[in-house]
Write a protein that holds these residues in place. Structure first.
Motif, PDB file in Angstrom:
ATOM      1  N   ASP A 114       0.258  -1.888 -10.438  1.00 59.45           N
ATOM      2  CA  ASP A 114       0.138  -2.485  -9.109  1.00 59.45           C
ATOM      3  C   ASP A 114       0.441  -3.976  -9.271  1.00 59.45           C
ATOM      4  O   ASP A 114      -0.431  -4.780  -9.622  1.00 59.45           O
ATOM      5  CB  ASP A 114      -1.260  -2.243  -8.532  1.00 59.45           C
TER       6      ASP A 114
ATOM      7  N   THR B 103       0.840  -1.201   0.000  1.00 61.96           N
ATOM      8  CA  THR B 103       0.000   0.000   0.000  1.00 61.96           C
ATOM      9  C   THR B 103       0.877   1.254   0.000  1.00 61.96           C
ATOM     10  O   THR B 103       0.655   2.188  -0.777  1.00 61.96           O
ATOM     11  CB  THR B 103      -0.932   0.004   1.234  1.00 61.96           C
TER      12      THR B 103
ATOM     13  N   VAL C 235      -3.706  -3.484 -12.443  1.00 64.36           N
ATOM     14  CA  VAL C 235      -3.492  -4.418 -11.328  1.00 64.36           C
ATOM     15  C   VAL C 235      -3.304  -5.794 -11.959  1.00 64.36           C
ATOM     16  O   VAL C 235      -4.183  -6.267 -12.696  1.00 64.36           O
ATOM     17  CB  VAL C 235      -4.702  -4.433 -10.367  1.00 64.36           C
TER      18      VAL C 235
ATOM     19  N   PHE D 137       3.558  -8.899   1.572  1.00 65.94           N
ATOM     20  CA  PHE D 137       2.633  -9.475   2.562  1.00 65.94           C
ATOM     21  C   PHE D 137       2.885 -10.989   2.607  1.00 65.94           C
ATOM     22  O   PHE D 137       3.154 -11.600   1.564  1.00 65.94           O
ATOM     23  CB  PHE D 137       1.193  -9.151   2.096  1.00 65.94           C
TER      24      PHE D 137
ATOM     25  N   GLN E 217       0.654  -8.660  -6.708  1.00 59.98           N
ATOM     26  CA  GLN E 217       0.441 -10.104  -6.816  1.00 59.98           C
ATOM     27  C   GLN E 217       1.302 -10.750  -7.901  1.00 59.98           C
ATOM     28  O   GLN E 217       1.238 -11.961  -8.083  1.00 59.98           O
ATOM     29  CB  GLN E 217      -1.051 -10.369  -7.101  1.00 59.98           C
TER      30      GLN E 217
ATOM     31  N   THR F 281     -10.428  -5.456  -7.574  1.00 64.31           N
ATOM     32  CA  THR F 281      -9.086  -5.446  -6.969  1.00 64.31           C
ATOM     33  C   THR F 281      -9.226  -5.289  -5.468  1.00 64.31           C
ATOM     34  O   THR F 281     -10.326  -5.120  -4.935  1.00 64.31           O
ATOM     35  CB  THR F 281      -8.218  -4.310  -7.567  1.00 64.31           C
ATOM     36  N   PHE F 282      -8.071  -5.354  -4.796  1.00 64.66           N
ATOM     37  CA  PHE F 282      -8.013  -5.107  -3.355  1.00 64.66           C
ATOM     38  C   PHE F 282      -8.121  -3.601  -3.115  1.00 64.66           C
ATOM     39  O   PHE F 282      -7.713  -2.803  -3.959  1.00 64.66           O
ATOM     40  CB  PHE F 282      -6.680  -5.654  -2.827  1.00 64.66           C
TER      41      PHE F 282
HETATM   42  C1  PLP Z   1      -3.678  -5.856  -5.741  1.00 67.19           C
HETATM   43  C2  PLP Z   1      -3.105  -5.412  -4.434  1.00 67.19           C
HETATM   44  N1  PLP Z   1      -2.685  -4.146  -4.304  1.00 67.19           N
HETATM   45  C3  PLP Z   1      -2.139  -3.711  -3.157  1.00 67.19           C
HETATM   46  C4  PLP Z   1      -2.000  -4.542  -2.067  1.00 67.19           C
HETATM   47  C5  PLP Z   1      -1.457  -3.971  -0.799  1.00 67.19           C
HETATM   48  O1  PLP Z   1      -0.354  -4.632  -0.277  1.00 67.19           O
HETATM   49  P1  PLP Z   1      -0.045  -4.604   1.277  1.00 67.19           P
HETATM   50  O2  PLP Z   1      -1.002  -5.519   1.956  1.00 67.19           O
HETATM   51  O3  PLP Z   1       1.380  -5.090   1.362  1.00 67.19           O
HETATM   52  O4  PLP Z   1      -0.177  -3.198   1.749  1.00 67.19           O
HETATM   53  C6  PLP Z   1      -2.409  -5.875  -2.160  1.00 67.19           C
HETATM   54  C7  PLP Z   1      -2.219  -6.783  -1.015  1.00 67.19           C
HETATM   55  O5  PLP Z   1      -3.019  -7.421  -0.475  1.00 67.19           O
HETATM   56  C8  PLP Z   1      -2.990  -6.326  -3.368  1.00 67.19           C
HETATM   57  O6  PLP Z   1      -3.416  -7.583  -3.505  1.00 67.19           O
END
Ligand code: PLP
Length: 391
Positions: free
Chosen positions: A180, A78, A154, A206, A183, A102-103
């Motif tokens: 991004d 993030t 992403v 992560f 993954q 997406t996340f």
């Molecule tokens: C697509 C995507 N972007 C950003 C992140 C953010 O990563 P982090 O959890 O290391 O902050 C994640 C992680 O889960 C993700 O899957």
């Protein structure tokens, strides 16, 4: 002093004990032996917990691994996105086009800077940004009196987006690209390694990511010297010649030395693990292709299979419940696209209302996937999915 021994017990070959793990980090610990423990102890002994020598060593190895000119390690995936947007001066009045499937981090960082995420649809076969949606995203941004500045792709579930197509539309609309790659670090798109695609690329370490540490961590990649210098300043409170010389507004976005030490050891076996992940994915595709919609990798690309996500067109939640009862954990990434989430539903949406994102969230099901998924355990998953689909 004797070497530390890992506490993880070996698993007998070919024996399946349900419930099986979704991701087996214990198996990776068995393979790495005492190397990570020793690396952690070295940091504890030298005591340079903040920006210690392992941070620079990790950055050098990340650069070597993907071929980017600069790798700037930071506190999370993030923060990597946030730092990237800050380095480009994204702020109020700017629009950044983001896929809705997406996340939360992908859009969160845009909004945190006072800019506006404009949501774009994805492609059903790859789950990645639909290049044809970018034009509608630009129009939606302009209609909201925003300046369209950038596209954030992403690389969902480990596969790069279709960059040739995305870059062509970006060039036509004078948009810059931030990838991004939380993954997808370790994957390639037509001879271009992830990390070298886009003006900026970011990743996450992560623990559950293909290359994960023992807590939070991330990195930003760029070939641009000036951007790299801004990123290094921004991650330490906007430092100039030192941290008490503040030349811009920054954040505390450093990676811990301990996490860098863990990642150096894990990166040494990451290439092998990518090959193993691909073999697991290939076996799933062969066994499951006639039962569910299996993921498609586009021509010339590779995936690192952060998730192995199939589409189940009927009674997905029932199938997941029956798998759970059979000792097979699954996950739903993502149950709701961002444009339908309470926090994001007032942001602009490109043209068509994003029907693919909405449909996918009702169908996706991620199966156990990791490089140490042995044939017996994988057969268990495959058999359980066949049974669960029969009801
Ligand atoms: C697509 C995507 N972007 C950003 C992140 C953010 O990563 P982090 O959890 O290391 O902050 C994640 C992680 O889960 C993700 O899957």
């Amino acid at each position: 002093m004797s070497q530390p021994q890992p506490q993880v017990q070996p698993k007998p070959e070919g024996v399946v004990s349900a419930p099986i793990p979704f991701i087996d980090l214990g198996a990776q610990r068995r393979r790495l032996g005492a190397r990570v423990d020793a690396a952690i102890l070295r940091v504890v002994d030298h005591g340079r917990y903040i920006m210690g020598p392992e941070v620079g060593q990790l950055e050098e190895r990340l650069r070597d691994f993907c071929g980017a000119r600069h790798a700037i390690a930071c506190a999370s995936g993030t923060d990597a996105l946030l730092l990237g947007l800050m380095a480009e001066g994204i702020g109020r009045g700017d629009a950044v086009l983001v896929p809705s499937f997406t996340f939360a981090s992908s859009a969160e960082v845009v909004a945190l800077l006072g800019a506006t995420p404009v949501f774009v649809d994805v492609l059903p076969e790859t789950f990645n940004l639909d290049p044809a949606g970018i034009e509608a995203g630009v129009a939606a941004a302009r209609a909201a009196r925003l300046a369209p500045r950038a596209v954030m792709t992403v690389d969902l579930f480990g596969q790069p987006a279709d960059y040739d197509a995305v870059e062509a539309v970006c060039a036509a609309h004078d948009l810059w690209l931030i990838a991004d790659a939380a993954q997808s670090f370790g994957a390639r798109y037509r001879d271009r390694p992830v990390g070298t695609i886009g003006r900026l690329a970011t990743t996450s370490f992560f623990p559950a990511k293909p290359l994960g540490c023992y807590g939070d961590g991330g990195a930003v990649f760029t070939d641009d010297d000036a951007i790299a210098e801004r990123l290094r300043s921004l991650r330490v409170h906007g430092k100039g010649s030192d941290k008490y010389d503040n030349v811009r507004i920054g954040i505390n976005g450093r990676i811990d030395t301990l996490q860098a030490a863990v990642l150096i050891e894990k990166l040494a076996i990451f290439g092998d693990e990518i090959v193993a992940r691909d073999a697991v994915a290939e076996r799933y595709a062969e066994a499951l292709g006639d039962l569910v919609t299996v993921p498609r990798v586009i021509d010339g690309a590779t995936s690192v299979w952060a998730q192995y996500t199939v589409r189940v067109s009927a009674d997905r939640d029932g199938v997941a419940a029956r798998l759970k009862a059979a000792g097979v954990p699954t996950a739903i990434y993502y149950p709701k696209p961002l444009h339908q989430q309470t926090a994001y539903r007032d942001f602009p949406v490109a043209g068509n209302g994003l029907p693919v994102c909405a449909a996918l969230s009702g169908e996706v099901l991620s199966l156990p996937m990791h490089p140490y998924l042995d044939a017996a355990t994988q057969d268990w998953v495959i058999g359980a999915l066949r049974g669960a689909l029969d009801g």
